[in-house]
Design a protein around this motif. Structure first.
Motif, short mmCIF file in Angstrom:
data_model
loop_
_atom_site.label_atom_id
_atom_site.label_comp_id
_atom_site.label_asym_id
_atom_site.label_seq_id
_atom_site.Cartn_x
_atom_site.Cartn_y
_atom_site.Cartn_z
N ASP A 75 0.85 -1.19 0.00
CA ASP A 75 0.00 0.00 0.00
C ASP A 75 0.89 1.25 0.00
O ASP A 75 1.97 1.23 0.61
CB ASP A 75 -0.91 0.01 1.24
N LYS A 76 0.44 2.29 -0.65
CA LYS A 76 1.23 3.52 -0.72
C LYS A 76 1.27 4.24 0.61
O LYS A 76 2.32 4.77 1.01
CB LYS A 76 0.67 4.45 -1.80
N ASP A 77 0.14 4.29 1.32
CA ASP A 77 0.05 5.07 2.54
C ASP A 77 0.31 4.26 3.80
O ASP A 77 0.92 4.75 4.75
CB ASP A 77 -1.33 5.72 2.64
N THR A 78 -0.18 3.01 3.86
CA THR A 78 -0.05 2.21 5.08
C THR A 78 0.43 0.80 4.75
O THR A 78 -0.33 -0.17 4.83
CB THR A 78 -1.39 2.14 5.84
N PRO A 79 1.70 0.65 4.37
CA PRO A 79 2.23 -0.70 4.15
C PRO A 79 2.35 -1.43 5.48
O PRO A 79 2.50 -0.81 6.54
CB PRO A 79 3.60 -0.42 3.54
N ASP A 102 3.02 0.96 8.68
CA ASP A 102 3.54 2.26 8.26
C ASP A 102 4.93 2.46 8.86
O ASP A 102 5.79 1.61 8.70
CB ASP A 102 2.55 3.36 8.65
N ASP A 103 5.15 3.55 9.59
CA ASP A 103 6.48 3.82 10.13
C ASP A 103 6.65 3.35 11.57
O ASP A 103 7.65 3.64 12.21
CB ASP A 103 6.80 5.31 10.03
N PRO A 127 10.66 -3.35 7.96
CA PRO A 127 10.25 -4.26 6.88
C PRO A 127 9.01 -3.81 6.12
O PRO A 127 8.80 -4.22 4.97
CB PRO A 127 10.02 -5.59 7.60
N ALA A 128 8.16 -2.98 6.73
CA ALA A 128 6.97 -2.50 6.03
C ALA A 128 7.33 -1.68 4.80
O ALA A 128 6.57 -1.62 3.83
CB ALA A 128 6.09 -1.67 6.97
N GLU A 129 8.53 -1.04 4.82
CA GLU A 129 8.91 -0.17 3.71
C GLU A 129 9.14 -0.94 2.41
O GLU A 129 9.08 -0.35 1.33
CB GLU A 129 10.16 0.63 4.08
#
Length: 232
Positions: A75-79, A102-103, A127-129
């Motif tokens: 997802d672009k906003d909330t990986p 996210d972050d 890892p979400a990034e």
């Protein structure tokens, strides 16, 4: 003896047929730019994947991630990511459960509870990034240069077409928070031709100043039903 001889030559004939088929497949490989772009859009559109990441070796005295496996939400906003990460911290190797939304990241280390943690403090990336559309794995694909079609390989029963190329240091630094010795890194993709799915990524180069390193990423389960929520 003749029937036995005929049977003995059958496997050889089948092998030759398979080799011929593989050669024809390589000749018919999709153009590199087209195949890599299809792999990029297929990855983003999947929404979720399962991945397994391995590093060939962390130099002595360095912190870092040696392996990771789990599920990612693209997802672009909330990986998001949930899975196990194995790393080296101050010379000790340990496996922990990580949830990343996210972050923000949470870690469970020999407990049932997840506690907030800053991955940068551990010398590890969030890892979400990897699953953030526009700057994650899909961006690595988009920034691939000098792409060339390679060999045909197999992953179990799946036939993959390899493509090689290079990716810029900036992408390595953003995703891995490494990349001190090279301006670009060699990459090999394994792409399933019919579906366009990216199944493997092998990145080689000077992630550390001390020695070259290889990261191998295996991607499966495109579109799998995955639910990842922030720990309470």
């Amino acid at each position: 003896m003749r029937p036995r001889t005929a049977l003995a030559t059958l496997p050889l004939a089948m092998a030759l047929t398979l080799v011929a088929g593989c050669s024809a497949f390589e000749d018919d490989a999709a153009p590199p730019t087209e195949a890599i772009e299809k792999a990029r859009t297929t990855f983003v559109d999947a929404g979720t994947v399962t991945f397994d990441l391995k590093q060939s070796g962390i130099p002595k005295g360095r912190n870092g991630v040696s392996a990771a496996n789990g599920n990612g939400v693209i997802d672009k906003d909330t990986p998001k990511f949930k899975g196990q990460v194995t790393g080296v911290i101050k010379g000790a190797s340990a496996g922990v459960e990580i949830v990343a939304v996210d972050d923000k990241t949470w870690m469970s280390f020999f407990t049932k509870d997840f506690n907030p943690v800053k991955m940068s403090d551990l010398g590890a990336p969030n890892p979400a990034e990897f699953f953030r559309a526009g700057s994650g794995v899909d961006q690595v694909l988009e920034h691939t240069s000098d792409a060339k079609a390679g060999e045909q390989t197999r992953s179990g029963d799946t036939v993959l077409q390899e493509y090689t190329g290079t990716i810029p240091e900036a992408d390595i630094q953003r995703l891995f928070e490494l990349g001190e010795g090279d301006e670009e890194f060699d990459v090999t993709y394994g792409i399933e031709p019919d579906s366009g799915e990216l199944r493997s990524v092998v990145i080689e180069g000077d992630f550390y100043k001390e020695k070259p390193t290889t990261f191998t990423l295996t991607i499966t389960d495109y579109g799998k039903d995955v639910e990842i929520t922030a720990p309470k």
